[in-house]
Design a protein around this motif. Structure first.
Motif, mmCIF file in Angstrom:
data_model
loop_
_atom_site.group_PDB
_atom_site.id
_atom_site.type_symbol
_atom_site.label_atom_id
_atom_site.label_comp_id
_atom_site.label_asym_id
_atom_site.label_seq_id
_atom_site.Cartn_x
_atom_site.Cartn_y
_atom_site.Cartn_z
ATOM 1 N N GLN A 325 0.992 -0.837 -0.256
ATOM 2 C CA GLN A 325 0.144 -0.078 0.073
ATOM 3 C C GLN A 325 0.712 0.730 0.046
ATOM 4 O OE1 GLN A 325 -3.762 -0.044 2.208
ATOM 5 N NE2 GLN A 325 -3.347 -1.892 2.480
ATOM 6 N N ARG A 326 0.090 1.845 -0.395
ATOM 7 C CA ARG A 326 1.138 3.741 -0.319
ATOM 8 C C ARG A 326 0.282 4.802 -0.175
ATOM 9 N NH1 ARG A 326 1.527 0.211 -4.211
ATOM 10 N NH2 ARG A 326 3.845 -0.357 -4.722
ATOM 11 N N PHE A 327 1.055 5.526 0.959
ATOM 12 C CA PHE A 327 0.139 6.995 1.159
ATOM 13 C C PHE A 327 0.940 8.136 0.917
ATOM 14 C CE2 PHE A 327 -1.366 2.958 3.706
ATOM 15 C CZ PHE A 327 -2.696 3.332 3.700
ATOM 16 N N PRO A 328 0.553 9.163 0.400
ATOM 17 C CA PRO A 328 0.544 10.120 1.135
ATOM 18 C C PRO A 328 1.502 11.387 1.932
ATOM 19 C CG PRO A 328 -1.345 10.868 0.245
ATOM 20 C CD PRO A 328 -1.051 8.999 0.534
ATOM 21 N N LEU A 329 1.744 12.067 2.342
ATOM 22 C CA LEU A 329 3.202 11.762 3.489
ATOM 23 C C LEU A 329 1.464 12.777 4.472
ATOM 24 C CD1 LEU A 329 4.842 12.736 5.750
ATOM 25 C CD2 LEU A 329 5.603 14.873 4.531
ATOM 26 N N GLU A 330 0.625 13.365 3.907
ATOM 27 C CA GLU A 330 -0.895 13.654 4.972
ATOM 28 C C GLU A 330 -1.542 12.433 5.646
ATOM 29 O OE1 GLU A 330 -0.290 14.180 1.581
ATOM 30 O OE2 GLU A 330 0.432 16.844 1.628
ATOM 31 N N ARG A 331 -1.001 11.592 4.886
ATOM 32 C CA ARG A 331 -1.569 9.988 5.892
ATOM 33 C C ARG A 331 -1.488 9.472 5.834
ATOM 34 N NH1 ARG A 331 -5.133 8.062 0.398
ATOM 35 N NH2 ARG A 331 -6.028 6.402 2.454
ATOM 36 N N ILE A 332 -0.100 9.835 6.454
ATOM 37 C CA ILE A 332 0.745 8.765 7.893
ATOM 38 C C ILE A 332 -0.343 8.446 9.196
ATOM 39 C CG2 ILE A 332 1.959 10.537 8.359
ATOM 40 C CD1 ILE A 332 4.795 8.677 8.141
ATOM 41 N N ASN A 333 -0.369 9.291 9.250
ATOM 42 C CA ASN A 333 -1.045 8.875 10.286
ATOM 43 C C ASN A 333 -2.385 7.111 9.724
ATOM 44 O OD1 ASN A 333 0.483 10.379 12.695
ATOM 45 N ND2 ASN A 333 -1.300 12.238 11.576
ATOM 46 N N GLU A 334 -2.593 7.190 8.896
ATOM 47 C CA GLU A 334 -3.936 6.469 8.946
ATOM 48 C C GLU A 334 -3.052 5.110 8.363
ATOM 49 O OE1 GLU A 334 -6.337 5.663 4.632
ATOM 50 O OE2 GLU A 334 -6.235 7.229 5.656
ATOM 51 N N ALA A 335 -1.641 5.349 8.082
ATOM 52 C CA ALA A 335 -0.810 3.675 6.879
ATOM 53 C C ALA A 335 -0.084 3.000 8.620
ATOM 54 C CB ALA A 335 0.364 4.555 6.445
ATOM 55 N N ILE A 336 -0.768 4.922 9.127
ATOM 56 C CA ILE A 336 0.091 3.927 11.032
ATOM 57 C C ILE A 336 -1.358 3.010 11.372
ATOM 58 C CG2 ILE A 336 0.920 4.505 13.560
ATOM 59 C CD1 ILE A 336 2.553 6.362 11.902
ATOM 60 N N ALA A 337 -1.798 3.603 11.513
ATOM 61 C CA ALA A 337 -3.132 3.000 12.185
ATOM 62 C C ALA A 337 -3.018 1.629 11.142
ATOM 63 C CB ALA A 337 -4.589 3.453 12.237
ATOM 64 N N GLY A 338 -2.992 1.352 10.201
ATOM 65 C CA GLY A 338 -3.181 -0.210 9.576
ATOM 66 C C GLY A 338 -2.233 -0.912 10.048
ATOM 67 N N MET A 339 -0.863 0.011 9.703
ATOM 68 C CA MET A 339 -0.186 -1.050 10.459
ATOM 69 C C MET A 339 -0.223 -1.579 11.922
ATOM 70 S SD MET A 339 3.398 0.481 9.670
ATOM 71 C CE MET A 339 4.245 -1.205 9.712
ATOM 72 N N ARG A 340 -0.387 -0.691 12.748
ATOM 73 C CA ARG A 340 -1.378 -1.728 14.216
ATOM 74 C C ARG A 340 -2.257 -2.374 14.564
ATOM 75 N NH1 ARG A 340 1.479 1.914 17.779
ATOM 76 N NH2 ARG A 340 2.101 3.895 17.635
#
Length: 354
Positions: A325-340
């Motif tokens: 998956q790929r996320f723009p920097l603005e959505r990094i918190n969304e990416a972190i939540a998905g990892m968790r």
């Protein structure tokens, strides 16, 4: 050749408070580079489990707040400071946290709306980063940036664990507990040296399916199965030769210690939270059992990255499949939540655009 215009500012993800979401903001770059510093335009960055631990304060109090994060990325050199010899302007580079060649510079800081935002020798959750020369390794310009970023940690750590820490031999049995970005590369490296069986353990089926693609011979979902009993059933009464823990959980470390044979090796990649001590019966350590910690697989980036890149280019290892998956920097918190929560398998990439 077109001149490079030096940026004065760029967006960055800033850790302001432990346990809180990262703040995305503009930060001003230092006006001048110091000795050994390199200005890099980041193309993309992976998110490592280490950053989750950093956000959570796993190692205790963080006296450097607020600060930037990230230690696995790829980018292009825009400017070099005095004394830099191993990279030059326009080089494509891997950004890594293990020391490579060159100067270890002073760490930079950025101006965040009049406040000081600290940074280490390397950060990658920012569009433009001032990086120490010895945290950069130049690679061919036509390298896929997402693949390049993986060499910053996931690949070099995973392969280093197998080669330098656990020293897995042909035909040995291996348990890899935790199939995230590093764990998947541990599985892949074990397959390269023809370990068997290679038992991947995780809580999420998506990660286990990726582990199978990387070479795992057996998959154990520890959420649905008794991992200890399944491993025993697969390995037999002699136990496993090697147990690699990527979780840092004391109960998993103890499990690995108990499931390895008398001459077995337990390698700890995940770091326990401060205060989470383990208790073991140490007698087996006097008779050949080994319990050891890994520090990034003891990787030597300047030597290892070209070797591993060669394996990728020749089709011997699979890396692009790890980026799911790929996320723009603005959505990094969304990416972190998905990892968790396990909804992201493999590595997700933070793309900077531009």
């Amino acid at each position: 050749m077109t001149a490079i215009t030096r940026p004065t500012a760029g967006r960055a993800a800033i850790l302001v408070k432990l346990g809180a979401p990262l703040e995305i903001a503009q930060v001003k770059l230092p006006a001048q580079l110091e000795a050994g510093q390199v200005l890099v335009r980041i193309a993309c960055s992976g998110i490592c489990g280490s950053q989750l631990g950093e956000i959570d304060g796993a190692k205790g109090e963080d006296r450097f707040l607020p600060h930037l994060l990230g230690h696995e990325g790829a980018g292009t050199v825009l400017e070099v400071g005095p004394g830099v010899r191993h990279v030059k302007v326009r080089d494509t580079v891997v950004l890594h946290w293990r020391k490579g060649r060159g100067i270890e510079s002073a760490t930079p800081s950025y101006d965040w709306g009049g406040r000081k935002a600290n940074a280490g020798w390397v950060t990658t959750f920012n569009e433009y980063a001032v990086v120490s020369e010895n945290r950069l390794t130049a690679i061919p310009a036509d390298t896929d940036p997402e693949v390049a970023a993986l060499f910053g940690c996931a690949v070099t750590t995973g392969f280093g664990v197998v080669q330098n820490n656990a020293r897995v031999r042909i035909g040995e049995s291996v348990v890899v507990f935790g199939a995230g970005g590093v764990g998947l590369n541990i599985v892949q490296a074990c397959a390269l040296v023809t370990a068997r069986p290679i038992i991947a353990v995780d809580l999420y089926d998506g990660r286990l399916e990726l582990a199978k693609k990387m070479g795992a011979t057996h998959l154990v979902n520890a959420k649905r199965e008794d991992a200890r009993e399944r491993i025993r059933a697969i390995a037999g009464p002699a136990g496993v030769n090697v147990f690699v823990d990527n979780t840092g959980l004391p109960e998993i470390i103890r499990m690995g210690y108990e499931l390895t044979g008398p001459q077995g090796r337990v390698t700890l990649v995940g770091v326990p939270r401060k205060g989470n001590d383990i208790s073991i019966h140490s007698l087996p350590l006097h008779f050949g059992k080994v319990l050891s910690g890994s520090h990034g697989g003891e990787a030597a980036p300047a030597e290892d990255i070209p070797r591993y890149l060669g394996l990728y280019c020749s089709g011997e290892i699979r890396l692009k499949e790890l980026v799911t998956q790929r996320f723009p920097l603005e959505r990094i918190n969304e990416a972190i939540a998905g990892m968790r929560d396990g909804s992201i398998s493999g590595r997700c990439m933070i793309t900077m655009g531009g």
